[in-house]
Write a protein that holds these residues in place. Structure first.
Motif, PDB file in Angstrom:
ATOM      1  N   SER A 217       2.402   9.883  -0.764  1.00  0.00           N
ATOM      2  CA  SER A 217       1.913   9.723   0.602  1.00  0.00           C
ATOM      3  C   SER A 217       1.797   8.237   0.920  1.00  0.00           C
ATOM      4  O   SER A 217       0.853   7.582   0.471  1.00  0.00           O
ATOM      5  N   PRO A 218       2.755   7.663   1.700  1.00  0.00           N
ATOM      6  CA  PRO A 218       2.701   6.227   2.007  1.00  0.00           C
ATOM      7  C   PRO A 218       1.744   5.908   3.149  1.00  0.00           C
ATOM      8  O   PRO A 218       1.564   6.698   4.074  1.00  0.00           O
ATOM      9  N   THR A 219       1.142   4.718   3.077  1.00  0.00           N
ATOM     10  CA  THR A 219       0.266   4.210   4.131  1.00  0.00           C
ATOM     11  C   THR A 219       0.661   2.771   4.424  1.00  0.00           C
ATOM     12  O   THR A 219       0.797   1.964   3.500  1.00  0.00           O
ATOM     13  N   PHE A 221       0.478  -0.925   4.925  1.00  0.00           N
ATOM     14  CA  PHE A 221      -0.511  -1.875   4.422  1.00  0.00           C
ATOM     15  C   PHE A 221      -0.426  -3.223   5.129  1.00  0.00           C
ATOM     16  O   PHE A 221      -1.421  -3.914   5.330  1.00  0.00           O
ATOM     17  N   TYR A 230       4.120  -0.988   2.353  1.00  0.00           N
ATOM     18  CA  TYR A 230       3.365   0.258   2.226  1.00  0.00           C
ATOM     19  C   TYR A 230       2.657   0.331   0.873  1.00  0.00           C
ATOM     20  O   TYR A 230       3.156  -0.174  -0.138  1.00  0.00           O
ATOM     21  N   ARG A 231       1.486   0.952   0.905  1.00  0.00           N
ATOM     22  CA  ARG A 231       0.851   1.413  -0.322  1.00  0.00           C
ATOM     23  C   ARG A 231       1.060   2.925  -0.389  1.00  0.00           C
ATOM     24  O   ARG A 231       0.919   3.628   0.609  1.00  0.00           O
ATOM     25  N   THR A 233       0.155   6.574  -2.226  1.00  0.00           N
ATOM     26  CA  THR A 233      -0.738   7.374  -3.064  1.00  0.00           C
ATOM     27  C   THR A 233       0.059   8.499  -3.708  1.00  0.00           C
ATOM     28  O   THR A 233       0.732   9.273  -3.019  1.00  0.00           O
TER      29      THR A 233
END
Length: 346
Positions: A217-219, A221, A230-231, A233
């Motif tokens: 699941s990318p977020t 950043f 992206y970070r 999870t």
């Protein structure tokens, strides 16, 4: 032989070099030159060396000092048959003196020279060490177990897999394959890893050795050089069932022996080996784990049946004799008391 006059000193000469005689030429001639002071940058934590904007691992500082000096050493373009000797001297942890002894032929005449430079070591943290110190991470590995609480043994094994694979990736050149932080939680463990690529590789290694699955699941950043950063999870789920669990699947009571990429178990009545996928075993009903077993008295074994004293009600229960059960009346055996009845364990 035709002679010429040197325009500088007025002497007769057989030949002119750069429009002067050889004596005048060599009075101002310099065979070699080098800057008196040069610098190289070394990371104080990992000893990586900065070369042309890139951090290089595995090089000796003295070798780099010599290479740096050699690159800046100027030898006259007319030099032929060059012989070069180098003498490095470590003055202190931060200073090297590099002396060059040069011999060559210039216009057929042998010439010698020596030059010296000082290499000063500047200490500056490399990109990787700076990121480690700052707690940098791109991937978050959330280690959990499907439908149950993860065990301490599983946490330790997963940690071992993570460390060994990050070490392997670093040796292959992934400088961001480092563990930035880890948290031990009631529901599992969280691992913060330097790069998304390394985190993904670690997840695959855990699945290979311990089974389970993971999702990403990318977020967003931030941005760097106009690109989104992206970070990611990684939600890792270890298998629902683990070694020692007893389940009921298709009417069979099966004890899990191995729960990794595939699930291997044994039928507690017939002794038949069972090989199952995680999708297949997900349909099973959990009955307990061998660690939950209690002692019960074996009353007697008759042909294909066994009589056992219920450890709570003290009633005699008759069951089909398991393949492993033997012994005389009055002995104690480990059993699981479940909703499908009393199950003796090997």
């Amino acid at each position: 032989m035709h002679e010429v006059i040197c325009p500088k000193c007025g002497k007769n000469a057989d030949k002119l070099y750069n429009n002067v005689c050889d004596e005048c030429f060599f009075k101002t001639f310099t065979l070699a030159q080098i800057a008196p002071v040069m610098h190289i940058t070394v990371c104080p934590k990992c000893d990586a060396i900065l070369e042309r904007g890139r951090w290089i691992d595995g090089k000796q500082i003295e070798d780099t000092a010599i290479e740096t000096a050699e690159k800046e050493l100027f030898i006259h373009e007319l030099a032929e048959n060059i012989e070069l000797n180098v003498e490095p001297v470590k003055v202190s942890p931060y200073i090297y003196r590099i002396k060059f002894y040069i011999s060559a032929d210039i216009n057929g005449m042998p010439v010698e020279d020596e030059v010296e430079t000082e290499i000063r070591i500047e200490r500056n943290a490399c990109d990787t060490c700076s990121r480690i110190s700052a707690g940098y991470f791109e991937g978050i590995l959330q280690l959990r177990a499907a439908g149950r609480k993860i065990s301490e043994e599983e946490k330790k094994k997963a940690g071992s897999v993570i460390y060994s694979n990050l070490d392997r990736l670093q040796k292959k050149g992934d400088k961001l394959a480092f563990l930035s932080n880890s948290l031990d939680l009631k529901e599992g463990s969280d691992f913060y890893i330097g790069s998304t690529h390394a985190t993904r590789n670690v997840c695959k290694a855990i699945v290979s050795e311990m089974g389970g699955s993971f999702t990403e699941s990318p977020t967003l950043f931030g941005m760097k050089d106009g690109k989104n950063i992206y970070r990611v999870t990684f939600s890792m789920r270890l298998p629902q069932y683990r070694k020692g669990d007893v389940v009921n699947l298709n009417g069979k009571n099966i004890q899990i022996k191995i729960s990794e990429k595939v699930v291997k178990g044994i039928d507690l009545v017939t002794g038949d080996r069972e090989l199952m996928t995680h999708d297949e075993i997900s349909e099973a009903k959990f009955l307990g784990n061998e660690r939950d077993s209690v002692k019960a008295v074996l009353v007697a074994i008759e042909d294909d049946t066994a009589m056992i004293l219920d450890p709570e009600t003290y009633q005699t229960i008759t069951i089909k004799k398991p393949y492993f059960l033997s012994g005389q009346g009055g002995s104690e055996i480990p059993v699981l008391k479940t909703e499908v009845g009393i199950i003796p364990l090997p």
